[in-house]
Design a protein around this motif. Structure first.
Motif, PDB file in Angstrom:
ATOM      1  N   ARG A  56       4.273  24.784 -62.457  1.00 46.82           N
ATOM      2  CA  ARG A  56       3.292  25.339 -61.525  1.00 46.82           C
ATOM      3  C   ARG A  56       1.922  25.279 -62.209  1.00 46.82           C
ATOM      4  O   ARG A  56       1.745  25.828 -63.294  1.00 46.82           O
ATOM      5  N   ARG A  70      -6.392  26.768 -56.423  1.00 44.53           N
ATOM      6  CA  ARG A  70      -5.380  25.877 -55.856  1.00 44.53           C
ATOM      7  C   ARG A  70      -4.138  25.970 -56.723  1.00 44.53           C
ATOM      8  O   ARG A  70      -4.235  26.024 -57.950  1.00 44.53           O
ATOM      9  N   VAL A  72      -0.351  24.085 -57.358  1.00 45.84           N
ATOM     10  CA  VAL A  72       0.500  22.931 -57.098  1.00 45.84           C
ATOM     11  C   VAL A  72       1.773  23.100 -57.915  1.00 45.84           C
ATOM     12  O   VAL A  72       1.706  23.413 -59.105  1.00 45.84           O
ATOM     13  N   ASN A  85       4.790  15.464 -57.325  1.00 47.03           N
ATOM     14  CA  ASN A  85       5.008  16.085 -56.029  1.00 47.03           C
ATOM     15  C   ASN A  85       4.281  15.215 -55.005  1.00 47.03           C
ATOM     16  O   ASN A  85       3.153  15.516 -54.608  1.00 47.03           O
ATOM     17  N   SER A  87       4.519  14.820 -51.909  1.00 49.33           N
ATOM     18  CA  SER A  87       4.110  15.455 -50.649  1.00 49.33           C
ATOM     19  C   SER A  87       2.744  16.136 -50.777  1.00 49.33           C
ATOM     20  O   SER A  87       2.056  16.341 -49.787  1.00 49.33           O
ATOM     21  N   LEU A  88       2.345  16.475 -52.008  1.00 52.04           N
ATOM     22  CA  LEU A  88       1.024  17.070 -52.256  1.00 52.04           C
ATOM     23  C   LEU A  88       0.044  16.056 -52.853  1.00 52.04           C
ATOM     24  O   LEU A  88      -1.042  16.424 -53.286  1.00 52.04           O
ATOM     25  N   GLN A 112      -4.910  10.764 -52.106  1.00 54.25           N
ATOM     26  CA  GLN A 112      -5.525  11.638 -51.105  1.00 54.25           C
ATOM     27  C   GLN A 112      -6.050  10.765 -49.984  1.00 54.25           C
ATOM     28  O   GLN A 112      -6.792   9.812 -50.229  1.00 54.25           O
TER      29      GLN A 112
END
Length: 172
Positions: A56, A70, A72, A85, A87-88, A112
């Motif tokens: 984390r 933020r 993640v 990750n 998906s992020l 992104q």
């Protein structure tokens, strides 16, 4: 350099990456980086492991409208101490170099809005980087193809960084 990473990564204990850090320098190929780099200040990062063994990464950085945090969570890949990750938008998060106590050079491959790019960050336990840490950050950045205009030492404003770094230290 990738050949030399394998043996070194075998010695990396993820617990040595845990805790509060300052991000003091960044190299990035993200499209808006060159425009925004001169207004970026030192960021604060807190790295923890979740009970599910996810890494984390909670960060606090300054934007024009104030401090933003933020968080993640990254999943461990098959190879040692490489996290992701997708998906992020985090395709690769790994430690390139560290002295196991004062600094870490972090590499990330990100995506992104359908744009893929790489970033290298200098994590430091203190708000001032050692000469060794800056030398290694510059060395890694250049060897990975970052041009001088794609690199910056962040401004010494610690307002947002302290939200995470000092808040954590005072809670310890």
């Amino acid at each position: 350099m990738p050949g030399t990473l394998a043996g070194w990564l075998g010695r990396l204990d993820p617990n040595q990456l845990l805790g509060p850090w300052y991000v003091l320098a960044v190299a990035s190929q993200e499209k808006n980086f060159v425009v925004e780099k001169n207004v970026r200040s030192i960021e604060g990062v807190m790295v923890t492991l979740t009970p599910e063994n996810k890494l984390r990464v909670r960060s606090s950085l300054r934007r024009l409208d104030g401090c933003h945090q933020r968080t993640v969570e990254l999943l461990k890949q098959e190879s040692r101490w490489v996290f992701e990750n997708p998906s992020l938008g985090v395709l690769d998060f790994r430690v390139l170099g560290t002295n196991f106590k004062d600094y870490a050079i972090i590499f990330m491959q990100l995506e992104q809005e359908d744009e893929a790019f790489s970033t290298v960050e200098l994590y430091s336990r203190t708000a001032v980087a050692s000469q060794e840490a800056m030398r290694l950050f510059t060395k890694w950045s250049k060897s990975l193809g970052f041009l001088s205009h794609e690199q910056v030492q962040l401004q010494e404003d610690l307002t947002c960084a302290h939200e995470i770094v000092q808040g954590v230290r005072s809670a310890l």
